[in-house]
Design a protein around this motif. Structure first.
Motif, PDB file in Angstrom:
ATOM      1  N   ASP A   1       3.155  -8.499   0.906  1.00  0.00           N
ATOM      2  CA  ASP A   1       1.913  -8.970   1.494  1.00  0.00           C
ATOM      3  C   ASP A   1       0.799  -8.065   0.989  1.00  0.00           C
ATOM      4  OD1 ASP A   1      -0.137  -9.989   2.959  1.00  0.00           O
ATOM      5  OD2 ASP A   1       0.711  -9.525   4.916  1.00  0.00           O
ATOM      6  N   LEU A   2      -0.060  -8.606   0.119  1.00  0.00           N
ATOM      7  CA  LEU A   2      -1.090  -7.794  -0.531  1.00  0.00           C
ATOM      8  C   LEU A   2      -2.196  -7.369   0.427  1.00  0.00           C
ATOM      9  CD1 LEU A   2      -1.348  -9.732  -3.894  1.00  0.00           C
ATOM     10  CD2 LEU A   2      -0.080  -7.648  -3.409  1.00  0.00           C
TER      11      LEU A   2
ATOM     12  N   VAL B   1      -2.816   3.444  -3.430  1.00  0.00           N
ATOM     13  CA  VAL B   1      -3.009   3.217  -1.997  1.00  0.00           C
ATOM     14  C   VAL B   1      -4.442   3.590  -1.665  1.00  0.00           C
ATOM     15  CG1 VAL B   1      -2.300   3.869   0.324  1.00  0.00           C
ATOM     16  CG2 VAL B   1      -0.585   3.605  -1.469  1.00  0.00           C
ATOM     17  N   ILE B   2      -5.162   2.649  -1.055  1.00  0.00           N
ATOM     18  CA  ILE B   2      -6.582   2.807  -0.749  1.00  0.00           C
ATOM     19  C   ILE B   2      -6.717   3.074   0.747  1.00  0.00           C
ATOM     20  CG2 ILE B   2      -8.832   1.696  -0.854  1.00  0.00           C
ATOM     21  CD1 ILE B   2      -7.565  -0.107  -3.091  1.00  0.00           C
TER      22      ILE B   2
ATOM     23  N   ASP C   1     -11.476  -4.566  -4.298  1.00  0.00           N
ATOM     24  CA  ASP C   1     -12.054  -5.652  -5.081  1.00  0.00           C
ATOM     25  C   ASP C   1     -12.749  -5.128  -6.335  1.00  0.00           C
ATOM     26  OD1 ASP C   1     -11.069  -7.347  -3.154  1.00  0.00           O
ATOM     27  OD2 ASP C   1     -13.012  -7.671  -2.170  1.00  0.00           O
ATOM     28  N   ALA C   2     -13.402  -3.974  -6.238  1.00  0.00           N
ATOM     29  CA  ALA C   2     -14.050  -3.379  -7.408  1.00  0.00           C
ATOM     30  C   ALA C   2     -13.015  -2.946  -8.444  1.00  0.00           C
ATOM     31  CB  ALA C   2     -14.909  -2.195  -6.980  1.00  0.00           C
ATOM     32  N   LEU C   3     -11.879  -2.415  -7.987  1.00  0.00           N
ATOM     33  CA  LEU C   3     -10.823  -2.016  -8.916  1.00  0.00           C
ATOM     34  C   LEU C   3     -10.193  -3.240  -9.590  1.00  0.00           C
ATOM     35  CD1 LEU C   3      -9.145   0.870  -6.909  1.00  0.00           C
ATOM     36  CD2 LEU C   3     -10.413   1.059  -9.063  1.00  0.00           C
TER      37      LEU C   3
ATOM     38  N   ALA D   1      -4.466  -4.322 -11.811  1.00  0.00           N
ATOM     39  CA  ALA D   1      -3.703  -5.442 -11.247  1.00  0.00           C
ATOM     40  C   ALA D   1      -3.675  -5.352  -9.726  1.00  0.00           C
ATOM     41  CB  ALA D   1      -2.285  -5.444 -11.800  1.00  0.00           C
ATOM     42  N   ARG D   2      -3.992  -6.452  -9.068  1.00  0.00           N
ATOM     43  CA  ARG D   2      -4.054  -6.478  -7.602  1.00  0.00           C
ATOM     44  C   ARG D   2      -2.714  -6.136  -6.970  1.00  0.00           C
ATOM     45  NH1 ARG D   2      -4.327  -9.442  -2.788  1.00  0.00           N
ATOM     46  NH2 ARG D   2      -6.329  -9.366  -1.742  1.00  0.00           N
TER      47      ARG D   2
END
Length: 171
Positions: A54-55, A105-106, A132-134, A140-141
């Motif tokens: 789950d992203l 990990v953000i 989203d900026a990365l 890669a998401r």
């Protein structure tokens, strides 16, 4: 043809024909069931990968890994600042490219003053803005995960440490 055979041979022929008929009907029945159930099979297989990763799930883990970069935000804002944002994002992208097997990990942070739920939501929105900026920078998401926002100790809304997002490389 059956008139020439004795009773034992006749029984053997009927048993053999019965077994062949049973196998044939079993195969045809199995094919019919497969034709009826294909709509359910893709749904189950499509749902499995989504459940596996789950992203948008928030990780509830201790902060770990190597710090790739820290971004600071304005009071009450979730948009990236133009002052140091692009340079820090480029450095994070470079670190991500140098370690393609590691995840990022953000982690969003907030102070303990004010409404806790509003602070939590703002820290999460800041982390999403960094994610989203990365992604826009080419990361890669699937490599990016959000960590549950954390409160800084003793910080105030004026403290830049209370309005930061950290990106860590983890194994």
């Amino acid at each position: 043809m059956f008139d020439e055979l004795d009773d034992g041979a006749r029984t053997g022929v009927w048993v053999a024909l019965g077994v062949v008929a049973f196998v044939l009907f079993g195969l045809l029945g199995g094919l019919a069931i497969r034709q009826i159930k294909p709509a359910a099979a893709p749904l189950a297989s499509a749902a499995a990968p989504a459940a596996a990763v789950d992203l948008d799930a928030l990780l509830d883990v201790p902060l770990a890994g190597d710090l790739a970069g820290t971004l600071y935000f304005e009071v009450g804002q979730s948009g990236l600042t133009q002052a140091d944002g692009p340079a820090v994002l480029a450095a994070i992208r470079g670190a991500a490219d140098a370690a393609p097997a590691r995840r990022l990990v953000i982690s969003g942070f907030h102070d303990a003053s004010g409404d806790p739920q509003m602070n939590h939501d703002l820290a999460k929105q800041r982390a999403i803005a960094v994610r989203d900026a990365l992604v826009g920078a080419g990361v890669a998401r699937e490599r990016l995960q959000l960590r549950k926002p954390a409160s800084t100790d003793g910080g105030s809304a004026d403290d830049p440490q209370a309005r930061r997002v950290e990106v860590h490389l983890v194994d």
